[in-house]
Each structure stands twice: as C-alpha cells, then as structure tokens.
Design an enzyme around this catalytic site. Sequence first.
Site, PDB file in Angstrom:
ATOM      1  N   ARG A   3       3.516 -10.461 -11.086  1.00  0.00           N
ATOM      2  CA  ARG A   3       4.894 -11.308 -11.512  1.00  0.00           C
ATOM      3  C   ARG A   3       5.660 -10.484 -11.588  1.00  0.00           C
ATOM      4  O   ARG A   3       5.994  -9.445 -12.103  1.00  0.00           O
ATOM      5  CB  ARG A   3       4.459 -12.185 -12.652  1.00  0.00           C
ATOM      6  CG  ARG A   3       3.556 -13.526 -12.466  1.00  0.00           C
ATOM      7  CD  ARG A   3       4.263 -14.593 -11.553  1.00  0.00           C
ATOM      8  NE  ARG A   3       3.334 -15.863 -11.654  1.00  0.00           N
ATOM      9  CZ  ARG A   3       2.712 -16.103 -10.690  1.00  0.00           C
ATOM     10  NH1 ARG A   3       2.471 -15.427  -9.499  1.00  0.00           N
ATOM     11  NH2 ARG A   3       1.812 -17.101 -10.603  1.00  0.00           N
ATOM     12  N   HIS A  44       7.135 -13.751  -2.111  1.00  0.00           N
ATOM     13  CA  HIS A  44       5.967 -14.155  -2.771  1.00  0.00           C
ATOM     14  C   HIS A  44       5.023 -15.060  -1.945  1.00  0.00           C
ATOM     15  O   HIS A  44       4.786 -16.174  -2.062  1.00  0.00           O
ATOM     16  CB  HIS A  44       6.450 -15.156  -3.800  1.00  0.00           C
ATOM     17  CG  HIS A  44       5.557 -15.489  -4.835  1.00  0.00           C
ATOM     18  ND1 HIS A  44       6.076 -15.770  -5.940  1.00  0.00           N
ATOM     19  CD2 HIS A  44       4.363 -15.688  -4.716  1.00  0.00           C
ATOM     20  CE1 HIS A  44       4.975 -16.005  -6.805  1.00  0.00           C
ATOM     21  NE2 HIS A  44       4.025 -16.042  -5.994  1.00  0.00           N
TER      22      HIS A  44
HETATM   23  P1  NDP Z   1      -7.624 -13.656 -13.602  1.00  0.00           P
HETATM   24  O1  NDP Z   1      -7.307 -14.565 -14.700  1.00  0.00           O
HETATM   25  O2  NDP Z   1      -8.689 -13.932 -13.013  1.00  0.00           O
HETATM   26  O3  NDP Z   1      -7.678 -12.189 -13.957  1.00  0.00           O
HETATM   27  C1  NDP Z   1      -6.766 -11.492 -14.772  1.00  0.00           C
HETATM   28  C2  NDP Z   1      -7.038 -10.215 -15.077  1.00  0.00           C
HETATM   29  O4  NDP Z   1      -6.269  -9.443 -15.761  1.00  0.00           O
HETATM   30  C3  NDP Z   1      -8.298 -10.070 -16.015  1.00  0.00           C
HETATM   31  O5  NDP Z   1      -9.216  -9.027 -15.586  1.00  0.00           O
HETATM   32  C4  NDP Z   1      -7.920  -9.907 -17.404  1.00  0.00           C
HETATM   33  O6  NDP Z   1      -8.735  -9.189 -18.301  1.00  0.00           O
HETATM   34  C5  NDP Z   1      -6.656  -8.875 -16.897  1.00  0.00           C
HETATM   35  N1  NDP Z   1      -5.777  -8.868 -18.178  1.00  0.00           N
HETATM   36  C6  NDP Z   1      -5.013 -10.052 -18.749  1.00  0.00           C
HETATM   37  N2  NDP Z   1      -4.432  -9.721 -19.735  1.00  0.00           N
HETATM   38  C7  NDP Z   1      -4.492  -8.336 -20.022  1.00  0.00           C
HETATM   39  C8  NDP Z   1      -4.141  -7.336 -20.885  1.00  0.00           C
HETATM   40  N3  NDP Z   1      -3.195  -7.702 -21.826  1.00  0.00           N
HETATM   41  N4  NDP Z   1      -4.614  -6.085 -20.795  1.00  0.00           N
HETATM   42  C9  NDP Z   1      -5.465  -5.751 -19.822  1.00  0.00           C
HETATM   43  N5  NDP Z   1      -5.968  -6.659 -18.714  1.00  0.00           N
HETATM   44  C10 NDP Z   1      -5.385  -7.849 -18.918  1.00  0.00           C
HETATM   45  O7  NDP Z   1      -6.484 -13.960 -12.523  1.00  0.00           O
HETATM   46  P2  NDP Z   1      -6.522 -13.771 -11.119  1.00  0.00           P
HETATM   47  O8  NDP Z   1      -7.039 -12.575 -10.665  1.00  0.00           O
HETATM   48  O9  NDP Z   1      -6.753 -15.125 -10.314  1.00  0.00           O
HETATM   49  O10 NDP Z   1      -4.616 -13.743 -10.878  1.00  0.00           O
HETATM   50  C11 NDP Z   1      -4.063 -12.558 -11.239  1.00  0.00           C
HETATM   51  C12 NDP Z   1      -2.401 -12.963 -11.258  1.00  0.00           C
HETATM   52  O11 NDP Z   1      -2.090 -12.698  -9.836  1.00  0.00           O
HETATM   53  C13 NDP Z   1      -2.002 -14.218 -11.578  1.00  0.00           C
HETATM   54  O12 NDP Z   1      -1.866 -14.830 -12.809  1.00  0.00           O
HETATM   55  C14 NDP Z   1      -0.668 -14.377 -10.720  1.00  0.00           C
HETATM   56  O13 NDP Z   1       0.124 -13.839 -11.546  1.00  0.00           O
HETATM   57  C15 NDP Z   1      -0.993 -13.360  -9.696  1.00  0.00           C
HETATM   58  N6  NDP Z   1      -0.730 -13.851  -8.170  1.00  0.00           N
HETATM   59  C16 NDP Z   1      -0.072 -13.829  -7.278  1.00  0.00           C
HETATM   60  C17 NDP Z   1      -0.052 -14.318  -6.009  1.00  0.00           C
HETATM   61  C18 NDP Z   1       1.164 -13.998  -5.285  1.00  0.00           C
HETATM   62  O14 NDP Z   1       1.250 -14.530  -4.070  1.00  0.00           O
HETATM   63  N7  NDP Z   1       1.850 -12.910  -5.347  1.00  0.00           N
HETATM   64  C19 NDP Z   1      -1.014 -15.125  -5.654  1.00  0.00           C
HETATM   65  C20 NDP Z   1      -2.012 -15.445  -6.477  1.00  0.00           C
HETATM   66  C21 NDP Z   1      -1.902 -15.068  -7.953  1.00  0.00           C
HETATM   67  P3  NDP Z   1     -10.295  -9.603 -18.582  1.00  0.00           P
HETATM   68  O15 NDP Z   1     -10.900  -9.831 -17.427  1.00  0.00           O
HETATM   69  O16 NDP Z   1     -10.782  -8.881 -19.516  1.00  0.00           O
HETATM   70  O17 NDP Z   1      -9.885 -11.107 -19.265  1.00  0.00           O
HETATM   71  C1  OXD Z   2      -0.093 -18.161  -7.584  1.00  0.00           C
HETATM   72  C2  OXD Z   2       0.852 -17.502  -6.845  1.00  0.00           C
HETATM   73  O1  OXD Z   2      -0.149 -17.909  -8.871  1.00  0.00           O
HETATM   74  O2  OXD Z   2       1.085 -17.844  -5.702  1.00  0.00           O
HETATM   75  O3  OXD Z   2      -1.066 -18.599  -7.027  1.00  0.00           O
HETATM   76  O4  OXD Z   2       1.649 -16.945  -7.330  1.00  0.00           O
END
Ligand code: NDP
Ligand code: OXD
Length: 312
Positions: free
Chosen positions: A227, A275
Amino acid sequence: MARLTLAFRSPGENFDKWQAAFAALMPDLSFVHWRDVSDPGAVDAVMCWLPPEGWLASFPKLRLVQSLGAGVDHVLKDGRYPAHVPLVRLVDPAMTRAMTDFVTFQVMRLHLGEPTYRRQQQVGLWEPHVPLRTVDRRVGILGLGELGTATAAALVRIGFDVAGWSRTPKDLPQVTCFSGEAGFAPFLARSDILVCLLPLTSATEGILSAATFAQMPQGAGLINVGRGGHLVEADLLAALDSGQLSEAVLDVFQTEPLPEAHPFWTHSRIVVTPHVAAVTNPATASLVVADNLRRLQAGEGWPDRVDLASGY
Ligand code: NDP
Ligand code: OXD
C-alpha cells in the site's frame, strides 16, 4: 433457505460483470447496487471497496462484509465499522497468480539491469555490465501471507536467494524466514531487492522509511505492491538521490490516482504502475465470494476472516 441480499459498492463500478457472474453461480441471490437498496434492513451482506464512513453501520441486520480486495485497510478506515460484523478478505487463487507474475517480472527487470540499459539507450551508451547469477541475488519479501508466500515460492523456483519477514515465525521451503522486530534488521541486511507485500495497519504504516533503507545493502531495489501508506515518499526520493537505493517500482501510492504533478511520474529511477499488480476479476473472484456466502448461509466460519484487532 432464506434468499440472501448482497449489496455492492465500489468506486470501480463493474456491477454488471459481478451481476452476470452471480446470475450464473447463485440464481437465488438478490444482488443490488448500493443506490438501489430500498430497505437497509433487508441487506444480509455487503461487498465493497472504500465504503464511505458510516455506510456499513447503516445496515441493521448486516452479517458479512466481503472486501473487494485482499487488503482491508480501505474498509477499516471507517471509524464506525460495526465491530460485530465479520469482515472477510478476498483470497482468490487467480489474484495470487497475478501477483506472483507481477512481482517476478519486476524482480527480473531489476535483477537483469533493465532500467540501467533503458537509461543507457537514451544517451546512446553501449556499456555491458556483468550480470549476477540468480543464486547470488538476495530477494527479501515483507509479508509472508497468502501473496508473499506464493511470490517467495515462485522466486525460489527461478533460483533467487529468497528471504521473508512476517509477524509470527514461519518455516517455508528454501526461504530464509525472519520474524518480528528482532528479525527485521538481519532480514533487511540481506535484501538486495525488497518487495513489500504487507497489509497496511498501524504497525506497518511508514515501514518503508529512511531508517529501513539505511539498513539495506547500498544500491538495493524496492518494489512496493503493498500500500502507498507503507512508503514515506520523501525518504524514497532522498534514498534514490543518495544512491542508497538504485531503483523503485511502485504500484500503490498515498494518493491514488497519483497526482499529475507528483515527482514520481518523471523520476528516472522510479517505475509507476496504476495499482494493477493483482486486479480483482469478477470472473474468478465471484467463485470465492459465492463460497463465502454459502458459508454465511450454512453458519460456517471463514478461513479468510479478518482479525479486527490486528487489522488484517
Ligand atoms: P495476508 O494477510 O495473507 O498476509 C499478510 C502478511 O503480512 C502475513 O505474513 C503477516 O504476518 C505479515 N504482517 C502483518 N503485519 C505485520 C507486522 N506488523 N510485522 C511483520 N509482518 C506482518 O495478506 P495478503 O498476502 O493476502 O496481502 C498482502 C497485502 O497485499 C494486502 O493487504 C494488500 O495491501 C496488498 N495487495 C496489493 C495488491 C495490488 O494490486 N497492489 C493486490 C492485492 C493485495 P503473519 O503471517 O505472522 O500474520
Ligand atoms: C487488493 C488490491 O487489496 O487490489 O486486492 O489492492
């Protein structure tokens, strides 16, 4: 079983595509555009992106909020989110595949020095650089969730030396896993290319900062597909100017669309994409949402339910 009513709200406005998908998958579903909701008390579930403050709280019998994306920061921005209503993220294998493709492509671009050769071409400079082997390129992935884990696996298959960082400890094949505050510095120190795939929460906001860049190898590359709120924009510009970072690929921004006069647009070391790393596609995502609605009717839980306390 009682007929479900699902209300839809998204600035992206692709209602018709969703409607066509649900007509085929769930003919009994009452799928309504938010402007056509006549009785808020009849709405069981909502599917949305960036709902305005207080809108979700206006449905007295709401039992499910389905995010139109994997991230949920756009929903939790709403200070009046009804905390008793389950919030479910979108986890669609097709989006996971799209993200791994996007990140793999961008890692490859940086790994092979493509931005350097584009700049050289602009000035007619013929200057070959000895390429690093993939095994000698250390890629670090911030976030080892749904997307980070799949992306790490794809990069391992290509041969990169991959590490990841998460909140809780992980054990993934051929990925050096770091976690928590203690794991952050050693993880950064071995990230020649850093990929941000974190959710935006109060704990991760501004994590891509000068302090973080200073702990990375000099000349490292950055790919932010998490993000815009993860990145301190002025710190990135300073790190590129000083050579602490060499290139950045940015898919997400503090303000979207990226304002016309923003310096990122014309920076020679920044690639801007609008995005699009993993775009929600009604054709595949409707299958996932249909299953989440079936779970609602069956009284089952959701594997992708958001923990409101941690914000992801
Ligand atoms: P998940 O919820 O599956 O994974 C999040 C990961 O981040 C987990 O491994 C979690 O750790 C880790 N995490 C969260 N908070 C912390 C912290 N404080 N310190 C260290 N690690 C942390 O999310 P997704 O993989 O599905 O998606 C990730 C992000 O990708 C979305 O939230 C979105 O913002 C972005 N995204 C962007 C898109 C785009 O088109 N640019 C499309 C889709 C998503 P743990 O495993 O230990 O809980
Ligand atoms: C999502 C994105 O969160 O597209 O799926 O950013």
